[in-house]
Design an enzyme around this catalytic site. Structure first.
Site, PDB file in Angstrom:
ATOM      1  N   GLU A  52       0.823  -1.220  -0.101  1.00  0.00           N
ATOM      2  CA  GLU A  52      -0.050  -0.068   0.154  1.00  0.00           C
ATOM      3  C   GLU A  52       0.745   1.198   0.054  1.00  0.00           C
ATOM      4  O   GLU A  52       0.298   2.387  -0.146  1.00  0.00           O
ATOM      5  CB  GLU A  52      -0.893  -0.079   1.242  1.00  0.00           C
ATOM      6  CG  GLU A  52      -1.793  -1.160   1.270  1.00  0.00           C
ATOM      7  CD  GLU A  52      -2.824  -1.044   2.518  1.00  0.00           C
ATOM      8  OE1 GLU A  52      -3.981  -0.919   2.236  1.00  0.00           O
ATOM      9  OE2 GLU A  52      -2.400  -1.054   3.675  1.00  0.00           O
ATOM     10  N   CYS A  92      -6.454  -6.264  -4.180  1.00  0.00           N
ATOM     11  CA  CYS A  92      -7.586  -6.172  -3.119  1.00  0.00           C
ATOM     12  C   CYS A  92      -8.197  -4.852  -3.146  1.00  0.00           C
ATOM     13  O   CYS A  92      -9.432  -4.731  -2.337  1.00  0.00           O
ATOM     14  CB  CYS A  92      -7.529  -7.159  -1.932  1.00  0.00           C
ATOM     15  SG  CYS A  92      -6.404  -6.082  -0.732  1.00  0.00           S
TER      16      CYS A  92
HETATM   17  C1  PEP Z   1      -6.589  -0.676  -0.142  1.00  0.00           C
HETATM   18  O1  PEP Z   1      -5.803   0.467   0.531  1.00  0.00           O
HETATM   19  O2  PEP Z   1      -6.443  -0.641  -1.204  1.00  0.00           O
HETATM   20  C2  PEP Z   1      -7.086  -1.536   0.606  1.00  0.00           C
HETATM   21  C3  PEP Z   1      -7.877  -2.777   0.017  1.00  0.00           C
HETATM   22  O3  PEP Z   1      -7.447  -1.404   1.980  1.00  0.00           O
HETATM   23  P1  PEP Z   1      -8.447  -0.455   2.676  1.00  0.00           P
HETATM   24  O4  PEP Z   1      -9.342   0.202   1.418  1.00  0.00           O
HETATM   25  O5  PEP Z   1      -9.164  -0.970   3.652  1.00  0.00           O
HETATM   26  O6  PEP Z   1      -7.624   0.792   3.192  1.00  0.00           O
HETATM   27 MG    MG Z   2      -5.626   0.232   2.492  1.00  0.00          MG
END
Ligand code: PEP
Ligand code: MG
Length: 556
Positions: free
Chosen positions: A412, A483
């Site tokens: 991320e 994801c």
């Molecule tokens: C993302 O950051 O792409 C992720 C899947 O996590 P979240 O959206 O829960 O921060």
């Molecule tokens: Mg995230």
């Protein structure tokens, strides 16, 4: 605002739907402490309390009868509190003895009960939120205003708000809300994510939305990002006809037969069951923090085991990737995060919480290991917000120490993407969180609709980082999942595969469209599309180049 006015925002959850507007009800102000009711008027205040308590208990009784599962238990607990004779008799005594207004008397009585419960600690302290809920219901009834939060209605409605807190959006499940319109919020805010998972069309960043009068009919177009006030009857009928979901047969694949597992993103047991019904091949992201939004103290290991088992049970014998608590930034959990942070998106969120509170992570891993032991799903664990190889190595060691064998991390941060080759030496798989990867690469807050053009996975800088991770995964022979929301975008899916993604995880409603897009392209098409997108100078050029390549392959 005249009929037919079209307001432009940013569509963050697809679909077209029309219904009357209902505004998110504001928090109730504390009733005036100094007002004194004259003695002859006190009887009327007393009966206002008694009637309101009866009315609230009745409303809760009928809502309990319609609800199921967890919602039913919560409503029933509130109903019992609302029917508690002690609450009413203490409040009415305050009116008679001190001349408090009905609303103020209920407020003070509830405050006394809250203090008592908070002093008892543990499970009892959790009841404070229930007391406040009942207090607000009774006061709203006395004042004849809506309860704060998402209003309860018997007819379908479009919810309009400045912005929504995660707890508000969580309260939408099972209600009559059919679309969301907010003045603030970005495409990857949790409001947007929950709207997608509930299949509610949503448009954010709509300036002037809160000025639309209650009851006006809104046609919300989550694909175009538009909101039309009092549309023509024919347009409302078209919107009804257009609401379709594409089915998925449970086997993601490319046109040349290569398998590409398509998984579900979930936040709890109900989502997981919806994912299984939609034929997801497993779970690619279980956002565990969604199970505990709105809690003021940490869940016990036993509570966690129960919550996790509910999700694992929906996918027996299948892969379930569980993410450890990603509290902080736009979804703070009071028991995990500091009350105030200057820059929460850059602060102690995700895995970083374990620096201050290692016990919280260890308890979660213990609970996960126990849940995995009791269910047959193939559990994999991953950490959010990793920036260094040391963090990943330490996380992997802790997981393995807890008996969890398959360990991964989310990519991320740009740092994690650039270090992907080294990260693969200490973990078994990675999963690209493209929402945060775009936010941190482009230095653009994912909650700000004004910056939606920057917060875009089509930005070549983001695609190049994804390409680095894909190449490292291929070299290491390890899995690279996606994801983030990008995984559920049918036009981007072939590009992600070409960049090296080996599975895509998304809200279950997107499975059919993504599966259809992949079924129309070969691996070679994906690689060519990825190359073109990665080499583009702008997001628009990347889009255009991919459109041309895929249009050419469709004509084969
Ligand atoms: C993302 O950051 O792409 C992720 C899947 O996590 P979240 O959206 O829960 O921060
Ligand atoms: Mg995230």
């Amino acid at each position: 605002m005249s009929s037919g006015t079209v307001l432009q925002g940013r569509g963050v959850s697809p679909g077209r739907v029309a219904a009357p507007v209902v505004h998110l009800a504001p928090a109730l102000p504390e009733p005036d402490a100094d007002a004194v009711v004259a003695v002859p008027d006190r009887d009327a205040e007393v009966s206002a309390i008694e009637w309101a308590a009866v009315a609230v208990a009745d409303q809760l009784r009928s809502r309990t009868a319609q609800a199921t599962g967890e919602t039913r238990a919560i409503l029933d607990a509130s109903r019992l509190l609302a029917s508690d004779p002690e609450l009413v008799s203490e409040a009415t005594a305050l009116v008679r003895a001190k001349g408090r207004t009905a609303a103020r008397a209920v407020w003070e009585t509830a405050a006394g009960h809250e203090r008592g419960l908070a002093a008892l600690g543990g499970r009892m302290a959790e009841r404070v939120a229930d007391i406040r809920d009942v207090r607000d219901r009774i006061i709203a009834e006395i004042l004849q205003v809506d309860m704060p939060g998402v209003p309860e209605r018997d007819e379908p409605f479009v919810l309009v708000a400045t912005d929504l807190a995660p707890a508000d959006t969580a309260a939408l499940d099972g209600g009559r809300c059919v679309a969301l319109v907010t003045e603030q919020g970005g495409p990857t805010s949790h409001t947007a994510i929950i709207a997608r998972s509930l299949g509610l069309p949503a448009v954010v960043g709509v300036t002037g939305a809160v000025g639309i009068p209650d009851g006006a009919v809104l046609l919300v177009d989550g694909d175009r990002g538009t909101v039309q006030v009092d549309p023509a009857e024919s347009e409302v009928a078209d919107a009804r006809a257009a609401a379709t979901v594409v089915a998925f047969d449970g086997r993601g694949r490319l046109a040349d037969g290569r398998r590409l597992p398509l998984l579900a993103n979930v936040g709890g047991a109900a989502d997981a069951r919806a994912g299984a019904t939609a034929q997801a091949e497993g779970i690619g992201l279980f956002r565990t923090e969604f199970c505990f939004l709105g809690r003021s103290d940490a869940p016990t290991v036993a509570e966690q085991i129960e919550a996790y088992r509910g999700v694992l049970a929906a996918f027996p014998g299948r892969k379930v990737v569980v993410r450890t608590l990603d509290a902080g930034s736009d979804k703070p959990l009071p028991f995990a995060n500091a009350e105030q942070e200057e820059n929460p998106a850059l602060g102690v969120r995700g895995l970083r919480i374990a620096r201050r509170n290692p016990g919280l992570l260890d308890d979660q891993l213990r609970a996960l290991a126990a849940a995995a032991e009791q269910e047959s799903a193939d559990v994999e664990v991953m950490a959010p917000m990793v920036a260094t190889v040391d963090e990943a190595a330490e996380f992997a060691a802790r997981c393995r120490g807890a008996g969890l064998e398959r360990v991964g991390i989310m990519i991320e941060t740009p740092s994690a993407a650039l270090l992907a080759a080294e990260l693969f030496e200490v973990v078994d798989f990675v999963s690209l969180g493209t929402n945060d990867l775009a936010q941190y690469t482009m230095a653009a807050d994912r909650l700000l609709s004004d910056l939606g053009d920057l917060n875009d996975p089509w930005q070549p800088a983001v695609l190049r980082l994804i390409g680095i991770v894909g190449a490292a995964g291929r070299a290491a022979g390890k899995h690279v999942g996606v994801c983030g929301e990008a995984g559920g975008d049918p036009t981007l899916a072939p590009v992600l595969v070409g960049l090296g993604a080996t599975s895509l995880s998304m809200t279950p409603r997107s499975l059919g469209r993504v599966a259809a897009a992949l079924d129309a392209v070969t691996e070679d098409d994906c690689v060519r599309a990825a190359e073109a997108a990665r080499n583009a100078a702008t997001a628009a050029e990347a889009h255009e180049a991919v459109r041309e390549i895929l249009a050419g392959s469709a004509g084969r």
